[in-house]
Scaffold this active site. Structure first.
Site, PDB file in Angstrom:
ATOM      1  N   ASP A   1       5.386   1.509  -2.732  1.00 15.64           N
ATOM      2  CA  ASP A   1       4.778   1.527  -4.048  1.00 15.64           C
ATOM      3  C   ASP A   1       4.608   0.095  -4.551  1.00 15.64           C
ATOM      4  O   ASP A   1       5.557  -0.692  -4.586  1.00 15.64           O
ATOM      5  CB  ASP A   1       5.657   2.328  -4.998  1.00 15.64           C
ATOM      6  CG  ASP A   1       5.117   2.353  -6.413  1.00 15.64           C
ATOM      7  OD1 ASP A   1       5.464   1.432  -7.177  1.00 15.64           O
ATOM      8  OD2 ASP A   1       4.355   3.263  -6.746  1.00 15.64           O
ATOM      9  N   GLY A   2       3.389  -0.268  -4.932  1.00 13.05           N
ATOM     10  CA  GLY A   2       3.106  -1.650  -5.313  1.00 13.05           C
ATOM     11  C   GLY A   2       3.856  -2.091  -6.554  1.00 13.05           C
ATOM     12  O   GLY A   2       4.330  -3.234  -6.624  1.00 13.05           O
TER      13      GLY A   2
ATOM     14  N   GLU B   1       0.856  -1.184   0.000  1.00 10.79           N
ATOM     15  CA  GLU B   1       0.000   0.000   0.000  1.00 10.79           C
ATOM     16  C   GLU B   1       0.891   1.233   0.000  1.00 10.79           C
ATOM     17  O   GLU B   1       1.782   1.360   0.839  1.00 10.79           O
ATOM     18  CB  GLU B   1      -0.907  -0.007   1.239  1.00 10.79           C
ATOM     19  CG  GLU B   1      -1.586   1.306   1.551  1.00 10.79           C
ATOM     20  CD  GLU B   1      -2.466   1.820   0.431  1.00 10.79           C
ATOM     21  OE1 GLU B   1      -2.309   2.994   0.046  1.00 10.79           O
ATOM     22  OE2 GLU B   1      -3.311   1.048  -0.062  1.00 10.79           O
TER      23      GLU B   1
ATOM     24  N   ASP C   1      -5.880  -3.332  -7.094  1.00  5.04           N
ATOM     25  CA  ASP C   1      -7.122  -2.773  -6.565  1.00  5.04           C
ATOM     26  C   ASP C   1      -7.630  -1.622  -7.434  1.00  5.04           C
ATOM     27  O   ASP C   1      -7.028  -1.245  -8.441  1.00  5.04           O
ATOM     28  CB  ASP C   1      -6.909  -2.299  -5.129  1.00  5.04           C
ATOM     29  CG  ASP C   1      -8.172  -2.388  -4.296  1.00  5.04           C
ATOM     30  OD1 ASP C   1      -9.255  -2.575  -4.866  1.00  5.04           O
ATOM     31  OD2 ASP C   1      -8.076  -2.273  -3.052  1.00  5.04           O
TER      32      ASP C   1
END
Length: 855
Positions: free
Chosen positions: A594-595, A562, A612
């Site tokens: 950072d994903g 997240e 998401d």
């Protein structure tokens, strides 16, 4: 002798130099965000390294300026060198992508080692060109100041010109160049501008020197016109060098710190797209440029004591900074969304007007301090290039500390308002020091300094009440439960009746207990289709309800990334009853990172990767819909793995949805679509990318369904119908998205198109892909790739294929019923019940997707 037209030509070169510098800066910050993650730390690292290069360059080249034979030619050489070092960006970023995974594996999961690696690369990319850029103002000042008495006015004019060029460059980089040329083209344009500017400056410098004008132009016509030759430089003595250096440093510290805080304030009321960020930055730079012009005008008034003028500027700066939180709340009517309901042009006009109202007057005062210091030192007759370089070095060094302190210390500690009061106190402290250094009697100095010291202390300890950090809907019964003003965002938990929601920057709701079914579906729908989902990755977390649902399956590893640490903290505290032990389960790792960066640099392979819902018009989010991102995701899938891209159809027009779908088709051999709900207006859709040989096994749906229910005797047809009604069609084999452009990092059509589309929807010029528009998409998918011809569904029997058709009928039923077409709706409901084992229609759930933009 330098003619007036030639001087204006040289001024144009300096304007273009500032233009190119800001284009570089905007693109570098973006690129390092892509390399290191779109975090506040990555942006701060890029700015810090860039400013450090400017500071060291200003100091070094300022010392060199008096020694060179032609300052103009040296300026040209610096511009050419900037262009050449900037070209190294392409090589170094490719090298980083190739070496980082191996280096990351070598250093392990040690944050400090990882940060050192990033600092090293950022220094290699940014420091050399920034070091060279830092010398351009001192060299140009050394050339353009013809006599010592014109240091203040010529120096301030150059500062204003270069800063205005920077503002135009920021405007072009934010609005035009990436759309017209792509990011690579924009970067090459900046390099080309620097090369042309440098070559012309070299030729002009050699020509002027060959005519005998030397380093300093002859004072034939002052630029701009002011004093006559031979006039004394000043009737006032210069301020001590130490005091000047401290003021320059403190001015940079406060100015950049205030910019960071104002940007956070604007994030609470704007679209937060690349365009609105550009408007805020341009407004600030224009204000600084006007401030330099104000300093220029003040420097012409020779009868005014520089120390007194400087004291007034600092005092006024303290006042406007201290008042700015209240001014912002007044300008936005208490954090109301700026330009709500407006079309694209009207929205940009509203944002610009608000930015000007809030920032320009304070920015002019802040921007006047540094250039006016040239007036405060010119009586000592310093070398122009040397003193300009020293001031640039001190000011930029302060700017580094100010931006870091504001974003990572003051904001999380005392919030935006308290932080602005601290910077106001810094300006007051400088005024007190100026008063104390005057030769006036002690009693006079005490009389002037004591009240200011009391005000300064009050600003430091005052905790003002009454300014809200979040907009609440009183009509809906909202109340504030908790708030985090952090380095990344302002996050809040809001109680709404019996439910609570998690909100970021005032208008973006990440989810909440009002949308439990929808949030859980984002895990249940894809994981039900995988035969054995053991390793799961989540790109984005929100409340944690979606990720926590994965723990209902026999998973071995769940990795969650997240971006916002404030969201992680609030989700852990306030949503633990609903996220299924996400933060306590040893199988789960939650990272505030950072994903994309997490996914790119892991060596793990996942059975399911779930991306998401993300607001498509938010700056940086468009990178999560690019071909490069999807290529990384595909490389991280295990055999038979699923990449799941959830899309908020209530925030996408046909143009953005088509581009995202086309981009996934360009990467994954097979792309299928699943509904996330049956909502007629607030729908979400999953595009699932897989390898070509992946098929849906209906027995897997039964096995997972019985395990989740804890009831091995549940009827197979019922469990299959429950899942298969959500299947929407095979996107990869259809032609529904064939005419749309692929979204790439170089050509980010989503990031630059979605903000415009959002405003067009508000004026009725476009529509979200919901309701009838979404129903038409479902029909097109079914018509072009009928379920019985869909290879993904090749293992389904005719009865099971009927459940797929039934889902489409049920969606039409919901849409038609909502719009009052009862007869048609009833026909679709009858078809649904005929094709499924349901005796009655499933109860409609509340239309809450959890994640939405509340304008």
């Amino acid at each position: 002798m330098v003619s007036t037209p030639l001087r204006w030509a040289i001024a144009a070169l300096f304007f273009l130099s500032g233009f190119a510098a800001l284009v570089y800066q905007v693109l570098w910050v973006r690129e390092l965000g892509l390399l290191f993650g779109s975090t506040a730390q990555a942006a701060a690292l890029a700015i810090a390294v860039f400013f450090a290069g400017l500071a060291v360059g200003g100091w070094f080249w300022g010392r060199m300026a008096p020694r060179v034979k032609s300052a103009l030619a040296t300026f040209g050489l610096l511009e050419v060198a900037v262009a050449l070092t900037a070209l190294g960006h392409f090589f170094l970023t490719d090298l980083y992508h190739g070496l980082y995974p191996a280096l990351y594996a070598l250093i392990g999961d040690h944050p400090w080692a990882d940060q050192a690696l990033k600092v090293g690369l950022a220094t290699l990319i940014l420091f050399p060109p920034a070091f060279l850029m830092g010398g351009t103002l001192p060299m140009m000042g050394q050339f353009m100041v013809p006599v010592v008495g014109r240091l203040s006015t010529t120096g301030t004019a150059l500062y204003a010109l270069n800063t205005f060029g920077s503002a135009v460059g920021a405007l072009a980089a934010g609005f035009l160049l990436p759309v017209l040329l792509g990011f690579h083209g924009a970067y090459l344009l900046a390099i080309g501008i620097d090369l042309v500017v440098g070559i012309i400056a070299i030729l002009l410098g050699r020509r002027i020197r060959s005519r005998g004008t030397g380093t300093h132009p002859a004072p034939v016509e002052p630029f701009p016109a002011e004093v006559v030759a031979g006039e004394p430089a000043s009737q006032w003595s210069s301020l001590p060098p130490r005091l000047v250096g401290v003021i320059a440093f403190a001015s940079g510290l406060a100015t950049l710190g205030v910019e960071v805080l104002w940007t956070r304030l604007f994030a609470q009321v704007l679209q937060n797209s690349v365009y609105t960020y550009a408007i805020v930055l341009v407004s600030f730079l224009v204000a600084l440029s006007l401030g330099a012009l104000m300093a220029n005008a003040l420097a012409r008034i020779r009868r005014l004591p520089p120390q007194g003028v400087l004291g007034v500027l600092l005092l006024l700066s303290a006042g406007v900074i201290a008042a700015s939180p209240w001014a912002f709340h007044a300008a936005t009517d208490g954090l109301n969304y700026v330009g709500a309901g407006a079309g694209w042009r009207d929205y940009l006009a509203a944002v610009s007007a608000t930015a000007i109202a809030v920032m320009v007057l304070p920015g002019i005062l802040l921007g006047a301090v540094l250039p006016y210091l040239l007036r405060a030192v010119e009586a000592s007759r310093p070398e122009p290039g040397r003193i300009i370089g020293q001031l640039v070095a001190a000011n930029t060094s302060g700017a580094i500390l100010g931006s870091l302190a504001a974003g990572f210390v003051l904001l999380p500690w005392i919030g935006v308002t308290g932080s602005l009061l601290v910077f106001a106190a810094i300006y007051l402290a400088l005024v007190i020091w100026l008063i104390w250094r005057t030769p006036a009697p002690l009693s006079w100095r005490l009389t002037g300094a004591a009240p200011l010291a009391a005000i300064c202390l009050t600003l430091l300890i005052w905790h003002p009440q009454g300014l809200s950090v979040s907009r609440l809907d009183q009509a809906a019964g909202e109340s504030l439960l908790d708030v985090r003003e952090g380095s990344h965002a302002t996050a809040t938990v809001v109680q709404r009746g019996e439910h609570r929601v998690l909100r970021v920057n005032n208008y973006y709701t990440l989810g909440g207990t009002t949308s439990l079914e929808s949030e859980r579906n984002r895990t249940l729908i894809p994981m039900m289709t995988h035969p054995d989902p053991r390793r799961v990755f989540y790109l984005g977390m929100g409340t944690g309800i979606t990720a926590g649902t994965s723990l209902m399956f026999p998973v071995e590893r769940v990795d969650v990334c997240e971006l916002l640490p404030e969201v992680v903290e609030l989700a852990k505290i306030h949503f633990h009853p609903w996220n299924n032990g996400l933060f306590q389960d040893p199988r789960v790792t939650v990272r505030a990172q950072d994903g994309h960066h997490c996914l790119r640099h892991t060596r793990q392979r996942y059975d399911v990767i779930i991306s998401d819902l993300f607001t498509p018009w938010k700056a940086g989010t468009g990178n999560l819909y690019t071909r490069e991102h999807y290529e990384v995701a595909r490389a991280r899938l295990a055999d038979g793995g699923l990449f799941v891209q959830w899309l908020p159809l209530y925030q996408l027009t046909e143009r953005e949805l088509g581009s995202i779908g086309r981009t996934m088709q360009a990467v994954f051999p097979q792309v299928v679509a699943w509904r996330g709900d049956m909502f007629p207006t607030g729908s979400i859709l999953a595009l699932v990318g897989t390898e070509a040989d992946v098929t849906l096994d209906p027995d897997v749906l039964v096995r997972h369904g019985r395990a989740l229910a804890g009831n091995p005797s549940l009827p197979a047809p019922l469990l299959q119908a429950v899942s298969l009604r959500f299947y929407a069609g095979n996107v990869g084999l259809s032609q529904v998205f064939d005419d749309y452009p692929v979204n790439t990092r170089n050509r980010p059509v989503v990031e630059y198109g979605a903000p415009r589309s959002q405003r067009r929807v508000h004026t009725g010029e476009a529509r979200w892909v919901i309701g009838a528009e979404l129903g038409a998409l479902y029909e097109a998918l079914s018509r072009q790739v009928p379920p019985h011809q869909d290879p993904y569904l090749s293992r389904l029997q005719p009865r099971e294929l009927g459940y797929v058709h039934a889902g489409r009928h049920y969606y039409h039923y919901r849409v038609l019923a909502r719009h009052g077409h009862e007869a048609l709706a009833g026909q679709h409901l009858e078809a649904f019940l005929r094709l499924t084992p349901f005796e009655i229609a499933p109860s409609p759930s509340p239309e809450e997707t959890g994640s939405r933009w509340e304008e």
